[in-house]
Design a protein around this motif. Structure first.
Motif, PDB file in Angstrom:
ATOM      1  N   SER A 149     -48.601 -31.275   5.882  1.00 16.99           N
ATOM      2  CA  SER A 149     -49.909 -30.607   5.977  1.00 16.99           C
ATOM      3  C   SER A 149     -50.623 -30.963   7.271  1.00 16.99           C
ATOM      4  O   SER A 149     -51.182 -30.091   7.944  1.00 16.99           O
ATOM      5  CB  SER A 149     -50.781 -30.987   4.774  1.00 16.99           C
ATOM      6  OG  SER A 149     -50.193 -30.567   3.570  1.00 16.99           O
ATOM      7  N   GLU A 150     -50.619 -32.243   7.637  1.00 22.09           N
ATOM      8  CA  GLU A 150     -51.300 -32.651   8.865  1.00 22.09           C
ATOM      9  C   GLU A 150     -50.595 -32.107  10.102  1.00 22.09           C
ATOM     10  O   GLU A 150     -51.251 -31.750  11.081  1.00 22.09           O
ATOM     11  CB  GLU A 150     -51.380 -34.175   8.929  1.00 22.09           C
ATOM     12  CG  GLU A 150     -52.351 -34.780   7.924  1.00 22.09           C
ATOM     13  CD  GLU A 150     -52.454 -36.285   8.059  1.00 22.09           C
ATOM     14  OE1 GLU A 150     -51.697 -36.862   8.874  1.00 22.09           O
ATOM     15  OE2 GLU A 150     -53.295 -36.889   7.368  1.00 22.09           O
ATOM     16  N   THR A 151     -49.268 -32.032  10.052  1.00 17.66           N
ATOM     17  CA  THR A 151     -48.528 -31.492  11.199  1.00 17.66           C
ATOM     18  C   THR A 151     -48.840 -30.025  11.406  1.00 17.66           C
ATOM     19  O   THR A 151     -49.104 -29.579  12.536  1.00 17.66           O
ATOM     20  CB  THR A 151     -47.016 -31.686  10.999  1.00 17.66           C
ATOM     21  OG1 THR A 151     -46.724 -33.080  10.871  1.00 17.66           O
ATOM     22  CG2 THR A 151     -46.241 -31.126  12.184  1.00 17.66           C
ATOM     23  N   VAL A 152     -48.814 -29.245  10.330  1.00 16.53           N
ATOM     24  CA  VAL A 152     -49.127 -27.820  10.427  1.00 16.53           C
ATOM     25  C   VAL A 152     -50.557 -27.615  10.906  1.00 16.53           C
ATOM     26  O   VAL A 152     -50.841 -26.764  11.758  1.00 16.53           O
ATOM     27  CB  VAL A 152     -48.901 -27.126   9.068  1.00 16.53           C
ATOM     28  CG1 VAL A 152     -49.436 -25.692   9.094  1.00 16.53           C
ATOM     29  CG2 VAL A 152     -47.419 -27.122   8.713  1.00 16.53           C
ATOM     30  N   ALA A 153     -51.485 -28.412  10.382  1.00 13.96           N
ATOM     31  CA  ALA A 153     -52.892 -28.262  10.749  1.00 13.96           C
ATOM     32  C   ALA A 153     -53.144 -28.634  12.209  1.00 13.96           C
ATOM     33  O   ALA A 153     -54.091 -28.126  12.832  1.00 13.96           O
ATOM     34  CB  ALA A 153     -53.764 -29.127   9.838  1.00 13.96           C
ATOM     35  N   SER A 154     -52.311 -29.512  12.765  1.00  9.17           N
ATOM     36  CA  SER A 154     -52.521 -29.948  14.143  1.00  9.17           C
ATOM     37  C   SER A 154     -52.017 -28.935  15.173  1.00  9.17           C
ATOM     38  O   SER A 154     -52.354 -29.035  16.358  1.00  9.17           O
ATOM     39  CB  SER A 154     -51.823 -31.291  14.376  1.00  9.17           C
ATOM     40  OG  SER A 154     -50.418 -31.166  14.266  1.00  9.17           O
ATOM     41  N   LEU A 155     -51.222 -27.971  14.734  1.00 11.76           N
ATOM     42  CA  LEU A 155     -50.726 -26.947  15.652  1.00 11.76           C
ATOM     43  C   LEU A 155     -51.844 -25.975  16.004  1.00 11.76           C
ATOM     44  O   LEU A 155     -52.732 -25.702  15.193  1.00 11.76           O
ATOM     45  CB  LEU A 155     -49.558 -26.184  15.025  1.00 11.76           C
ATOM     46  CG  LEU A 155     -48.340 -27.035  14.624  1.00 11.76           C
ATOM     47  CD1 LEU A 155     -47.310 -26.170  13.910  1.00 11.76           C
ATOM     48  CD2 LEU A 155     -47.728 -27.706  15.845  1.00 11.76           C
ATOM     49  N   GLU A 214     -54.929 -27.542   6.738  1.00 13.23           N
ATOM     50  CA  GLU A 214     -54.331 -28.672   6.026  1.00 13.23           C
ATOM     51  C   GLU A 214     -54.399 -28.454   4.518  1.00 13.23           C
ATOM     52  O   GLU A 214     -53.424 -28.687   3.790  1.00 13.23           O
ATOM     53  CB  GLU A 214     -55.056 -29.965   6.406  1.00 13.23           C
ATOM     54  CG  GLU A 214     -54.493 -31.206   5.722  1.00 13.23           C
ATOM     55  CD  GLU A 214     -55.301 -32.443   6.051  1.00 13.23           C
ATOM     56  OE1 GLU A 214     -54.699 -33.521   6.176  1.00 13.23           O
ATOM     57  OE2 GLU A 214     -56.540 -32.334   6.186  1.00 13.23           O
ATOM     58  N   THR A 215     -55.552 -28.016   4.033  1.00 12.37           N
ATOM     59  CA  THR A 215     -55.734 -27.783   2.602  1.00 12.37           C
ATOM     60  C   THR A 215     -54.883 -26.614   2.119  1.00 12.37           C
ATOM     61  O   THR A 215     -54.269 -26.680   1.046  1.00 12.37           O
ATOM     62  CB  THR A 215     -57.218 -27.515   2.292  1.00 12.37           C
ATOM     63  OG1 THR A 215     -58.014 -28.581   2.812  1.00 12.37           O
ATOM     64  CG2 THR A 215     -57.445 -27.399   0.796  1.00 12.37           C
ATOM     65  N   MET A 216     -54.848 -25.541   2.907  1.00 10.75           N
ATOM     66  CA  MET A 216     -54.021 -24.390   2.544  1.00 10.75           C
ATOM     67  C   MET A 216     -52.551 -24.799   2.450  1.00 10.75           C
ATOM     68  O   MET A 216     -51.837 -24.421   1.506  1.00 10.75           O
ATOM     69  CB  MET A 216     -54.205 -23.272   3.570  1.00 10.75           C
ATOM     70  CG  MET A 216     -55.565 -22.608   3.562  1.00 10.75           C
ATOM     71  SD  MET A 216     -55.762 -21.387   2.243  1.00 10.75           S
ATOM     72  CE  MET A 216     -54.761 -20.034   2.876  1.00 10.75           C
ATOM     73  N   GLN A 217     -52.088 -25.572   3.429  1.00  5.23           N
ATOM     74  CA  GLN A 217     -50.689 -25.994   3.430  1.00  5.23           C
ATOM     75  C   GLN A 217     -50.388 -26.896   2.240  1.00  5.23           C
ATOM     76  O   GLN A 217     -49.322 -26.788   1.620  1.00  5.23           O
ATOM     77  CB  GLN A 217     -50.373 -26.727   4.738  1.00  5.23           C
ATOM     78  CG  GLN A 217     -48.915 -27.145   4.867  1.00  5.23           C
ATOM     79  CD  GLN A 217     -47.980 -25.960   4.908  1.00  5.23           C
ATOM     80  OE1 GLN A 217     -48.129 -25.073   5.734  1.00  5.23           O
ATOM     81  NE2 GLN A 217     -47.011 -25.925   4.003  1.00  5.23           N
ATOM     82  N   LEU A 218     -51.297 -27.788   1.898  1.00  5.36           N
ATOM     83  CA  LEU A 218     -51.104 -28.697   0.771  1.00  5.36           C
ATOM     84  C   LEU A 218     -50.934 -27.921  -0.527  1.00  5.36           C
ATOM     85  O   LEU A 218     -50.021 -28.193  -1.320  1.00  5.36           O
ATOM     86  CB  LEU A 218     -52.291 -29.655   0.676  1.00  5.36           C
ATOM     87  CG  LEU A 218     -52.299 -30.615  -0.525  1.00  5.36           C
ATOM     88  CD1 LEU A 218     -51.063 -31.498  -0.512  1.00  5.36           C
ATOM     89  CD2 LEU A 218     -53.564 -31.459  -0.513  1.00  5.36           C
ATOM     90  N   HIS A 219     -51.793 -26.944  -0.767  1.00  6.83           N
ATOM     91  CA  HIS A 219     -51.701 -26.159  -1.998  1.00  6.83           C
ATOM     92  C   HIS A 219     -50.478 -25.255  -1.996  1.00  6.83           C
ATOM     93  O   HIS A 219     -49.895 -24.999  -3.053  1.00  6.83           O
ATOM     94  CB  HIS A 219     -52.982 -25.337  -2.193  1.00  6.83           C
ATOM     95  CG  HIS A 219     -54.091 -26.126  -2.810  1.00  6.83           C
ATOM     96  ND1 HIS A 219     -54.500 -25.950  -4.109  1.00  6.83           N
ATOM     97  CD2 HIS A 219     -54.871 -27.124  -2.299  1.00  6.83           C
ATOM     98  CE1 HIS A 219     -55.483 -26.795  -4.374  1.00  6.83           C
ATOM     99  NE2 HIS A 219     -55.735 -27.517  -3.295  1.00  6.83           N
TER     100      HIS A 219
END
Length: 283
Positions: A64-70, A109-114
Motif C-alpha cells: 500500500s505504501e509503495t503504490v501510494a508513493s508513486l 494507500e487506503t484504496m490499495q489496502l482495501h
C-alpha cells in the motif's frame, strides 16, 4: 471525467442479498466482507483480525505504501509532446487532494489496502452543480453492496446507511487479481483457513507467554488442604509468579510444599516454528 472512464469500467459484480444461490455456508461476498467468515477452527477472519497477523500487516503495509508513493499525474499530448496537464480539473484531485479529508497519498494507500483485503476498492465521485468532479471520496469495501438487476448488464451500488443506489458514473471500483476480468479476488476469503490458523497460533503464543512459560508446573503437598486454602494458594501463586513480568521469579513455598516445573521453552512448544511457518505461508 473521460480520464476516469477506463477505471470505472472495472467493477466487481457480486450476488444480491435476494440471490437464492447465497446461503449461510456460501454467503454473498458483500456479507462476508462486512462480518467476516470463520475458519474450520472457529476463528473469525476479517480485516481487523487479519491485520493482527504480523506477516499480513507487513505485506499490506509495504504494498500500500509503495503504490501510494508513486506519482499519479494527468498528462496531455500537444503536437507529439507529452507534458503534465496541470490546468486540467482532475490534476489536483489525483495528484494532491482527492478530498478535503485526506491527501492523495493517504487516499491511494487506503484504496490499495482495501483492494488487497477485499478484492476491490471503492470511491464515490462527487460532482458540483455544474457536473464537474470536485471530490473522490473513499468508501470502505464492507459498506458497498453491488447488485446486478435482473435483465441488466450494468451493476448498481448500494452504500451502507444511504437510501439510494449509484450507477457506473458515480463510483470508482479498482479490483485486484480479477480472475474473470471484472471481480477482484477477496484475499480474506481465499486465505481464510491459513489466516484463521495464524490468528489462533498468535493467540496461543500470547496466552502461553502470558501464563508464564518459564514457571508453570505442579505444586504437591502431602497433607490435605481445605477448598479455601487451595483457592488462596492458587490466587497467591498466580499473582506473584505467573505472567511475563514474573518470568524467572523464585517461588517461596511453605508447609513442606514442593513445586515441579513441567513447562519447556518456546521452542519446545513449537512457537518459533509456527511463527516462521505462517510468515512464509501468508507472504
Amino acid at each position: 471525467m473521460g480520464l476516469l472512464s477506463p477505471i470505472t469500467n472495472l467493477f466487481k459484480r457480486q450476488g444480491s442479498i435476494e440471490d437464492p444461490r447465497t446461503s449461510l455456508r456460501n454467503p454473498a461476498q458483500w456479507l462476508s466482507n462486512l462480518f467476516g467468515t470463520k475458519g474450520r477452527n472457529g476463528q473469525v477472519v476479517n480485516m481487523d483480525t487479519a491485520i493482527t497477523v504480523s506477516a499480513m500487516w507487513a505485506c499490506w503495509r509495504i504494498i500500500s505504501e509503495t503504490v501510494a508513493s508513486l506519482s499519479l499525474e494527468v498528462l496531455e499530448s500537444n503536437n507529439g509532446e507529452i507534458r503534465q496537464a496541470t490546468e486540467h480539473p482532475l490534476y489536483n484531485l489525483l495528484s494532491h487532494e482527492p478530498s478535503p479529508l485526506y491527501t492523495s497519498f493517504t487516499w491511494r494507500e487506503t484504496m490499495q489496502l482495501h483492494a488487497l483485503a477485499h478484492g476491490t476498492a471503492y470511491a464515490r465521485i462527487i460532482r458540483n452543480g455544474l457536473g464537474q468532479i470536485v471530490e473522490l471520496r473513499f468508501i470502505p469495501s464492507t459498506d458497498v453492496e453491488v447488485i446486478v438487476p435482473k435483465g441488466e448488464n450494468e451493476p448498481v451500488y448500494r452504500v451502507k446507511g444511504e437510501n439510494k443506489t449509484y450507477t457506473l458514473t458515480d463510483i470508482i471500483a479498482i479490483p485486484v487479481m480479477a480472475l474473470n476480468g471484472i471481480a477482484g479476488t477477496d484475499m480474506l476469503t481465499v486465505a481464510r483457513e491459513i489466516l484463521s490458523e495464524a490468528i489462533a497460533a498468535s493467540e496461543f503464543g500470547a496466552n502461553y507467554l502470558g501464563n508464564g512459560a518459564m514457571l508453570s508446573g505442579i505444586i504437591t503437598y502431602e497433607g490435605e488442604l481445605t477448598p479455601e486454602q487451595r483457592q488462596n494458594l492458587k490466587s497467591s501463586w498466580k499473582r506473584n509468579y505467573e505472567g511475563a513480568k514474573n518470568s524467572g521469579s523464585t517461588a517461596l513455598l511453605e508447609y513442606g510444599m514442593k513445586y515441579t516445573p513441567i513447562s519447556g521453552t518456546a521452542e519446545d512448544a513449537n512457537l518459533l516454528e509456527m511463527r516462521q511457518f505462517y510468515v512464509t505461508e501468508v507472504a
